[in-house]
Scaffold this motif. Structure first.
Motif, PDB file in Angstrom:
ATOM      1  N   ASP A   1      46.141  -8.254 151.000  1.00  0.00           N
ATOM      2  CA  ASP A   1      45.657  -7.124 150.217  1.00  0.00           C
ATOM      3  C   ASP A   1      44.215  -7.292 149.772  1.00  0.00           C
ATOM      4  OD1 ASP A   1      45.864  -9.117 148.344  1.00  0.00           O
ATOM      5  OD2 ASP A   1      47.268  -8.054 147.032  1.00  0.00           O
ATOM      6  N   CYS A   2      43.571  -8.351 150.243  1.00  0.00           N
ATOM      7  CA  CYS A   2      42.151  -8.600 149.962  1.00  0.00           C
ATOM      8  C   CYS A   2      41.874  -9.025 148.517  1.00  0.00           C
ATOM      9  CB  CYS A   2      41.318  -7.358 150.293  1.00  0.00           C
ATOM     10  SG  CYS A   2      39.556  -7.672 150.472  1.00  0.00           S
ATOM     11  N   ARG A   3      42.915  -9.314 147.747  1.00  0.00           N
ATOM     12  CA  ARG A   3      42.654  -9.751 146.374  1.00  0.00           C
ATOM     13  C   ARG A   3      42.101 -11.173 146.351  1.00  0.00           C
ATOM     14  NH1 ARG A   3      46.527  -9.762 140.939  1.00  0.00           N
ATOM     15  NH2 ARG A   3      45.151 -11.127 139.722  1.00  0.00           N
ATOM     16  N   TYR A   4      42.606 -12.035 147.233  1.00  0.00           N
ATOM     17  CA  TYR A   4      42.219 -13.444 147.209  1.00  0.00           C
ATOM     18  C   TYR A   4      41.404 -13.807 148.450  1.00  0.00           C
ATOM     19  CZ  TYR A   4      45.928 -13.635 143.714  1.00  0.00           C
ATOM     20  OH  TYR A   4      46.714 -13.407 142.614  1.00  0.00           O
ATOM     21  N   ALA A   5      40.404 -14.629 148.221  1.00  0.00           N
ATOM     22  CA  ALA A   5      39.605 -15.187 149.316  1.00  0.00           C
ATOM     23  C   ALA A   5      39.550 -16.694 149.137  1.00  0.00           C
ATOM     24  CB  ALA A   5      38.192 -14.612 149.310  1.00  0.00           C
ATOM     25  N   VAL A   6      39.736 -17.430 150.216  1.00  0.00           N
ATOM     26  CA  VAL A   6      39.664 -18.880 150.155  1.00  0.00           C
ATOM     27  C   VAL A   6      38.408 -19.325 150.882  1.00  0.00           C
ATOM     28  CG1 VAL A   6      41.110 -19.210 152.233  1.00  0.00           C
ATOM     29  CG2 VAL A   6      40.958 -21.009 150.517  1.00  0.00           C
ATOM     30  N   TYR A   7      37.713 -20.306 150.300  1.00  0.00           N
ATOM     31  CA  TYR A   7      36.461 -20.741 150.900  1.00  0.00           C
ATOM     32  C   TYR A   7      36.234 -22.236 150.679  1.00  0.00           C
ATOM     33  CZ  TYR A   7      34.481 -20.397 146.136  1.00  0.00           C
ATOM     34  OH  TYR A   7      34.233 -20.560 144.792  1.00  0.00           O
ATOM     35  N   THR A   8      35.483 -22.816 151.598  1.00  0.00           N
ATOM     36  CA  THR A   8      35.062 -24.207 151.471  1.00  0.00           C
ATOM     37  C   THR A   8      33.730 -24.237 150.749  1.00  0.00           C
ATOM     38  OG1 THR A   8      36.169 -24.837 153.521  1.00  0.00           O
ATOM     39  CG2 THR A   8      34.437 -26.300 152.734  1.00  0.00           C
ATOM     40  N   ALA A   9      33.656 -25.002 149.683  1.00  0.00           N
ATOM     41  CA  ALA A   9      32.416 -25.136 148.918  1.00  0.00           C
ATOM     42  C   ALA A   9      31.712 -26.420 149.321  1.00  0.00           C
ATOM     43  CB  ALA A   9      32.712 -25.139 147.423  1.00  0.00           C
ATOM     44  N   ASN A  10      30.476 -26.294 149.739  1.00  0.00           N
ATOM     45  CA  ASN A  10      29.680 -27.463 150.071  1.00  0.00           C
ATOM     46  C   ASN A  10      29.069 -28.027 148.792  1.00  0.00           C
ATOM     47  OD1 ASN A  10      30.086 -27.152 152.887  1.00  0.00           O
ATOM     48  ND2 ASN A  10      28.516 -25.566 152.924  1.00  0.00           N
TER      49      ASN A  10
END
Length: 349
Positions: free
Chosen positions: A140-149
């Protein structure tokens, strides 16, 4: 009645209905082919929208930078093409095609962004210093997961979850250890509850440098799958939409783990590319021929998708009904004359 070619007309009609249908997605809204290469395609869970990266400058009339690729979203139902400025790979798309994740130049470093196509917004992920890379979106596009450098290159990478409703960022990979593990390649279930990711040990000697970890983000419980038990590297391919199956590579082979039953399917000598949202099909590259194939993990049946092609996590719809891929082959559709890689959509009848 028999035809001259042999076989009944009914049999020939049946074969025509069951033969996969291939169409090109990297076209303008009017059907003109792209004037440069396109790649990195993903498809929405409903099979309607394809997002991809391209260096073409004629797909939409928007002003474009001729030196950098841009991101495009193709509506397979209407043919319309939406332009998203810039995009250096790693495209992700929500289940209904409303949101697209891209990685692009931020204020200081490469940074992940979420583009809400309905609202017309562009949201940066992580810190401008050090940068980030988006690797997954909830359905539903509420959550985004990302790698933080990290700000300092000696520090390890970490994975965060952005709640786009509240704006809160939460550390979801396991905390730092003395051995310093880089956490990356986060893949998120459709409901945003389950996360799979790769942990790579930067310090310390010995085997087992890579592990695949699955985390329940509500309970905090983590489960480590067998990773690299020797010097072979391990990498995450994808978590399915229900958070039940995980595909990963270990050395030259690909494994698909059913987290509920404990059953593991091993595919020798192949490179997994994408897992279907239901976890039942795997898109993979044959290590010996470079052919792109689709494996039904329940029946074991294999289907050739393209003789040579590339595919990304998120390139399949449920039950492997539709696959998107990129190839420079000019014989998949009529009038494939641009001589560069294009994005194609393969529909199972």
């Amino acid at each position: 009645m028999r035809t001259e070619a042999g076989g009944s007309r009914t049999e020939q009609a049946l074969r025509a209905r069951t033969k996969p249908r291939v169409e090109r997605a990297s076209l303008t809204a009017h059907g003109t082919e792209a004037n440069d290469a396109s790649w990195g395609a993903v498809i929405s869970a409903d099979g309607r929208y394809v997002a991809f990266t391209s260096k073409a400058t004629n797909l939409t009339p928007d002003p474009q930078n001729p030196y950098l690729p841009d991101t495009y979203v193709k509506d397979l139902r209407t043919g319309a093409v939406t332009f998203i400025r810039d995009g250096l790979g790693g495209v992700r798309i929500s289940a209904d095609g409303r949101c697209v994740g891209t990685n692009d130049f931020g204020a200081h470093d490469l940074q992940g962004f979420v583009h809400d196509l309905k609202a017309g917004t562009r949201q940066a992920l992580g810190s401008a210093r050090g940068g980030s890379r988006i690797t997954g979106l909830s359905g539903d596009c509420r959550y985004a997961v990302y790698t933080a450098n990290p700000h300092h290159p000696a520090d390890p990478q970490r994975i965060y979850l952005r709640d786009r409703t509240t704006g809160q960022d939460t550390l979801v990979s396991h905390p730092p250890t003395p051995e310093q593990y880089d956490m990356s390649d986060g893949s998120l279930s459709a409901d945003g509850r389950t996360l799979a990711y790769r942990a790579h040990r930067r310090l310390g000697d010995g085997p087992d440098r890579d592990d695949i970890v699955v985390a329940d983000l509500r309970t905090g419980k983590r489960r480590q799958l067998d990773g690299s038990q020797d010097d072979a590297t391990a990498g995450l391919v994808q978590l399915d939409a229900g958070g039940r199956a995980v595909a990963c590579t270990v050395g030259p082979d690909t494994y698909v783990h059913d987290l509920r039953t404990g059953r593991t399917t091993r595919l020798n000598g192949v490179r997994g590319r994408a897992l279907s949202p239901d976890g039942g099909h795997l898109l993979y590259t044959d290590g010996s021929t470079e052919a792109l194939r689709l494996r039904d993990l329940r029946s074991g049946a294999d289907h050739l998708v393209a003789a040579q092609a590339g595919a990304e996590p998120g390139a399949l719809t449920a039950h492997g009904r539709t696959a998107v891929f990129a190839t420079a082959a000019g014989d998949l559709v009529p009038s494939g004359t641009n001589g560069v890689a294009d994005v194609f959509v393969r529909h199972r009848r």
